[in-house]
Scaffold this motif. Sequence first.
Motif, PDB file in Angstrom:
ATOM      1  N   GLY A 166     -15.733 -50.651 -20.592  1.00 25.72           N
ATOM      2  CA  GLY A 166     -16.831 -49.759 -20.954  1.00 25.72           C
ATOM      3  C   GLY A 166     -17.967 -49.808 -19.948  1.00 25.72           C
ATOM      4  N   CYS A 167     -18.350 -51.010 -19.535  1.00 26.84           N
ATOM      5  CA  CYS A 167     -19.423 -51.151 -18.536  1.00 26.84           C
ATOM      6  C   CYS A 167     -19.004 -50.561 -17.190  1.00 26.84           C
ATOM      7  N   ALA A 168     -17.720 -50.724 -16.829  1.00 18.24           N
ATOM      8  CA  ALA A 168     -17.229 -50.161 -15.572  1.00 18.24           C
ATOM      9  C   ALA A 168     -17.277 -48.636 -15.611  1.00 18.24           C
ATOM     10  N   PHE A 169     -16.774 -48.044 -16.692  1.00 17.40           N
ATOM     11  CA  PHE A 169     -16.801 -46.587 -16.828  1.00 17.40           C
ATOM     12  C   PHE A 169     -18.244 -46.062 -16.853  1.00 17.40           C
ATOM     13  N   PHE A 170     -19.111 -46.764 -17.581  1.00 15.19           N
ATOM     14  CA  PHE A 170     -20.499 -46.319 -17.707  1.00 15.19           C
ATOM     15  C   PHE A 170     -21.232 -46.400 -16.364  1.00 15.19           C
ATOM     16  N   SER A 171     -21.079 -47.523 -15.664  1.00 10.61           N
ATOM     17  CA  SER A 171     -21.758 -47.699 -14.375  1.00 10.61           C
ATOM     18  C   SER A 171     -21.241 -46.712 -13.337  1.00 10.61           C
ATOM     19  N   GLY A 173     -19.798 -43.868 -13.962  1.00  7.30           N
ATOM     20  CA  GLY A 173     -20.180 -42.525 -14.374  1.00  7.30           C
ATOM     21  C   GLY A 173     -21.620 -42.196 -14.051  1.00  7.30           C
ATOM     22  N   ILE A 174     -22.496 -43.204 -14.126  1.00 11.57           N
ATOM     23  CA  ILE A 174     -23.915 -42.981 -13.770  1.00 11.57           C
ATOM     24  C   ILE A 174     -24.050 -42.744 -12.273  1.00 11.57           C
ATOM     25  N   VAL A 175     -23.359 -43.533 -11.468  1.00 11.33           N
ATOM     26  CA  VAL A 175     -23.445 -43.382 -10.017  1.00 11.33           C
ATOM     27  C   VAL A 175     -22.825 -42.057  -9.569  1.00 11.33           C
ATOM     28  N   PHE A 176     -21.687 -41.689 -10.160  1.00 15.21           N
ATOM     29  CA  PHE A 176     -20.989 -40.447  -9.792  1.00 15.21           C
ATOM     30  C   PHE A 176     -21.060 -39.456 -10.961  1.00 15.21           C
ATOM     31  N   MET A 336     -18.533 -48.725  -9.364  1.00 17.38           N
ATOM     32  CA  MET A 336     -19.672 -48.091  -8.689  1.00 17.38           C
ATOM     33  C   MET A 336     -19.332 -47.689  -7.260  1.00 17.38           C
ATOM     34  N   LYS A 337     -18.217 -48.207  -6.728  1.00 14.42           N
ATOM     35  CA  LYS A 337     -17.730 -47.803  -5.402  1.00 14.42           C
ATOM     36  C   LYS A 337     -16.574 -46.801  -5.517  1.00 14.42           C
ATOM     37  N   ASP A 338     -16.386 -46.250  -6.726  1.00 15.93           N
ATOM     38  CA  ASP A 338     -15.337 -45.272  -6.999  1.00 15.93           C
ATOM     39  C   ASP A 338     -13.945 -45.862  -6.772  1.00 15.93           C
ATOM     40  N   ASN A 402     -15.786 -41.083 -17.351  1.00 16.22           N
ATOM     41  CA  ASN A 402     -17.179 -40.676 -17.161  1.00 16.22           C
ATOM     42  C   ASN A 402     -18.059 -41.640 -17.936  1.00 16.22           C
ATOM     43  N   TYR A 403     -19.362 -41.481 -17.808  1.00 12.29           N
ATOM     44  CA  TYR A 403     -20.273 -42.454 -18.423  1.00 12.29           C
ATOM     45  C   TYR A 403     -20.226 -42.393 -19.948  1.00 12.29           C
ATOM     46  N   PHE A 404     -19.875 -41.225 -20.523  1.00  7.77           N
ATOM     47  CA  PHE A 404     -19.820 -41.121 -21.983  1.00  7.77           C
ATOM     48  C   PHE A 404     -18.660 -41.932 -22.554  1.00  7.77           C
ATOM     49  N   LYS A 405     -17.501 -41.912 -21.880  1.00  8.75           N
ATOM     50  CA  LYS A 405     -16.386 -42.745 -22.314  1.00  8.75           C
ATOM     51  C   LYS A 405     -16.763 -44.217 -22.264  1.00  8.75           C
ATOM     52  N   GLY A 406     -17.471 -44.603 -21.212  1.00 10.16           N
ATOM     53  CA  GLY A 406     -17.930 -45.982 -21.113  1.00 10.16           C
ATOM     54  C   GLY A 406     -18.883 -46.351 -22.220  1.00 10.16           C
TER      55      GLY A 406
END
Length: 436
Positions: A166-171, A173-176, A336-338, A402-406
Amino acid sequence: MEPLGDRSVHEVDEESHVIPVIDTRKSQTVQLAEQVSCFGGSQATYREMLRNIICRNMKTVVFSNKLNLLVPFGPLAILVEKLTGHHGWVFTLSLLGIMPLAERLGYTTEQLAFYTGDTVGGLLNATFGNATELIISIYALKSGMLRVVQLSLLGSILSNMLLVLGCAFFSGGIVFRKKEQVFNKATAVVNSGLLLMAVMGLLFPAVLHYTHTEVHFGKSELALSRFSSCIMLVAYAAYLFFQLKSQKNLYLPLIEAESQQGNSLDDNGSPEITKWESLIWLSVLTAWISILSEYLVGAIEGASAAWEMPVAFISVILLPIVGNAAEHASAIMFAMKDKLDISLGVAIGSSTQISMFGIPFCVVIGWIMGRPMDLNFQLFETATLFITVIVVAFLLQEGTSNYFKGLMLILCYLIVAASFFVHVDSSSVGPTLPSR
């Protein structure tokens, strides 16, 4: 000797370029080791060279990571145990002391993988990837605290699937946030299938217990757990073969991305320490984690009483969050590095490893020790794992994030944490008598 004129210019030119390439790929520690092995001078100079190697080795392994600032908390935990016996502080300090050791254990495993090749390196990562959790579980088994083993392994799975992913998806998603990140859907589907197989292995002993349909009461459940554990270990071995040999092409982008992004590599992608240094550090770190794990397990019940927290909450929530902090940070960094494939390898791959290898391995070890460790994690815990796997499998089926899934996964983890905080464990977490 063959004269130069009889050889092609291309061969000579090729040889002249090979040696510099090899030399540039060697780390300074490796070069120093070669100098010492070839050196024939005085003993004083030899000792000086050896001292330089040790200092450089310490700098590379111990002082290259800021997380290692927590290492002194390990000896401090032992000191507090000897002087005061305050289990709350012993538990906290030993937990903090284990964090950097777990991260360095992964680092030395990666270094050793340089000398073993992809296949053996993959097996090493599979073995030592969750070595800290397994060491803690083995000490808990030795103490007869079977529920602590079950709850801590369950907590590690839930933490990786909900909080880390969740944190990975959220972070990421915020960056991208202007685009949807993508990952390899095929590998995610395979891991989801293995996780569902693990749920099946845990579900049937629990159903057998609560429906009172055992052929031999108190024995069929344990026998089924041991049989299912052996089957799960075979399935995990087949998965490793599938991943490393049969379908290696599917995992090639992930391996290449890890080699480019891993913190354990220098600019040329060469090892930073030698093979024997890796083996020595692996032994030292494993031994030190084992010592601290003994203090950690011994202080769990005392910490529960001192903090007025359920043992279930400490085992399922606190142990995985702090114990896997380094893995959590790396998953977020790669997202965060995609590089979502690596993040999924850390989160879902680690969950698969614990559910299909860690849990059945502990059942087999308990069998050898004469402890009745089984796959009946009780109804509440099994239902929690089943719902978690279903939720994550649905979110992974599209191959995008995306950040919402996270955010959804993080909020799900908060619900799970609150549930275990108010959950009264029906089974005793204290020592259990030897196998019936």
